[in-house]
Design an enzyme around this catalytic site. Structure first.
Site, short mmCIF file in Angstrom:
data_model
loop_
_atom_site.label_atom_id
_atom_site.label_comp_id
_atom_site.label_asym_id
_atom_site.label_seq_id
_atom_site.Cartn_x
_atom_site.Cartn_y
_atom_site.Cartn_z
N LYS A 53 -39.30 35.07 39.20
CA LYS A 53 -39.30 35.25 37.76
C LYS A 53 -40.66 35.84 37.37
CE LYS A 53 -38.19 34.64 33.45
NZ LYS A 53 -37.10 35.46 32.88
N CYS A 134 -40.19 44.77 30.16
CA CYS A 134 -39.39 43.73 29.53
C CYS A 134 -39.12 44.05 28.07
CB CYS A 134 -40.05 42.37 29.64
SG CYS A 134 -38.99 41.06 29.00
N ILE A 192 -33.96 49.54 37.54
CA ILE A 192 -34.49 49.57 36.18
C ILE A 192 -34.41 48.15 35.60
CG2 ILE A 192 -33.91 51.94 35.56
CD1 ILE A 192 -31.23 50.94 34.46
#
Ligand SMILES: Cc1cc2nc3c(=O)[nH]c(=O)nc-3n(C[C@H](O)[C@H](O)[C@H](O)COP(=O)(O)O)c2cc1C
Length: 290
Positions: A53, A134, A192
């Site tokens: 993460k 993000c 991506i």
């Protein structure tokens, strides 16, 4: 081209990832493994490499719920990078450092934050991934030229291999330009991240999220095509492809046509751990035929 159920094929598909040589490189993309324990679980379940993460300097609770919308062919998420923060992450790494191939994803609000994160994590990490993509934070993405400068500054302080994860919010040409201008400084690209979208079911006030899964596969291909037009092979520029790769056929195509290694998170969330062997089958077929 494919038999209906995966059967073993006599092909080896090798690719380098930092110091590791991966056999049939199918990985778990960043997002699920928000603890070291989950990194180990993902590896046990079949991911040949695992991306953590995205970890930030300070802990983050993420966006208000609901923050996941599920569809047959897609997921929309507006998680907002919930994570325990680097201090707690390092504490866990100290007690159980993975020895299998894994990638440390990080996000900094500024160049200085990225540099600090790398300095803190470097003793434990073999490969970094900078999350320049993000859609779910309070900050806009940097424009192309700013991204290039930031990548150069950040990578100059480490000898560890650094991948940069890019967004489909940039045009394929924009991402190609980042690849060209930063090639000297980076190990490779991750293409991506999710495709930005608004959905009224999301809990955040802006209703902003990102789409992943099957429906974004054409978008992944557009970016792969553009970057591979200047860096044709994995040796020229390693690429980890993620974005709707949910079948052996798609893994085959990504390997065969764009010489990239494959990774998935939505495939894992929707199909379960069998996805890793399914994709490995496609990769092996591509390698066998080359
Ligand atoms: C629930 C969820 C959480 C995610 N979290 C992250 C993250 O922390 N960092 C990141 O770089 N990408 C994150 N992503 C994006 C994925 O890593 C990936 O780039 C994107 O989902 C496209 O691949 P896919 O279609 O195989 O899921 C997340 C995606 C999902 C669905």
């Amino acid at each position: 081209m494919f038999s209906s159920s995966p059967s073993p094929v006599n092909a080896e598909c090798h690719a380098k990832l930092g110091k590791w040589t991966l056999n049939t490189p199918v990985g778990l993309s960043s997002g699920w493994a928000d603890s070291i324990e989950k990194m180990f679980i993902a590896h046990k379940l079949g991911a040949r490499f695992v991306t953590s993460k995205t970890i930030t300097l300070h802990p983050r609770r993420g966006n208000p719920r609901p923050r996941i919308i599920r569809g047959e062919q897609f997921l929309i998420n507006s998680m907002g990078l919930p994570n325990p923060g680097v201090k707690s992450w390092i504490h866990s790494l100290r007690s159980s450092l993975p020895t299998f191939p894994w990638i440390q994803s990080i996000f900094g609000h500024t160049t200085e934050e990225y540099i600090l994160l790398i300095e803190l994590l470097e003793p434990f990490v073999e490969v970094f991934e900078l999350n320049f993509s993000c859609p779910n934070t309070e900050h806009d993405l940097p424009d192309i030229e700013t991204a290039i400068t930031q990548i150069r500054d950040i990578t100059s302080i480490t000898n560890k291999p650094v991948f940069v994860k890019l967004s489909p919010s940039n045009t394929p040409k924009g991402n190609r330009r980042i690849a060209e201008k930063a090639r000297e400084n980076i190990e490779g690209l991750v293409l991506i991240n999710t495709v930005p979208i608004k959905h009224r079911g999301l809990g955040n006030p802006a209703k902003q999220g990102g789409v992943s899964g099957s429906v974004i596969f054409p978008e992944l291909l557009r970016h792969l095509r553009e970057v591979r037009s200047v860096f044709p092979t994995y040796d020229d520029l390693p690429i980890i492809a993620t974005g709707g790769i949910n079948s052996p056929q798609r893994a085959f195509l990504v390997k065969k046509q764009y010489d990239s290694i494959v990774s998935t998170i939505t495939g894992f969330l929707q199909e379960g751990p069998r996805i890793f062997n399914l994709l490995a089958h496609g990769l092996k077929q591509a390698c066998k035929k080359s």
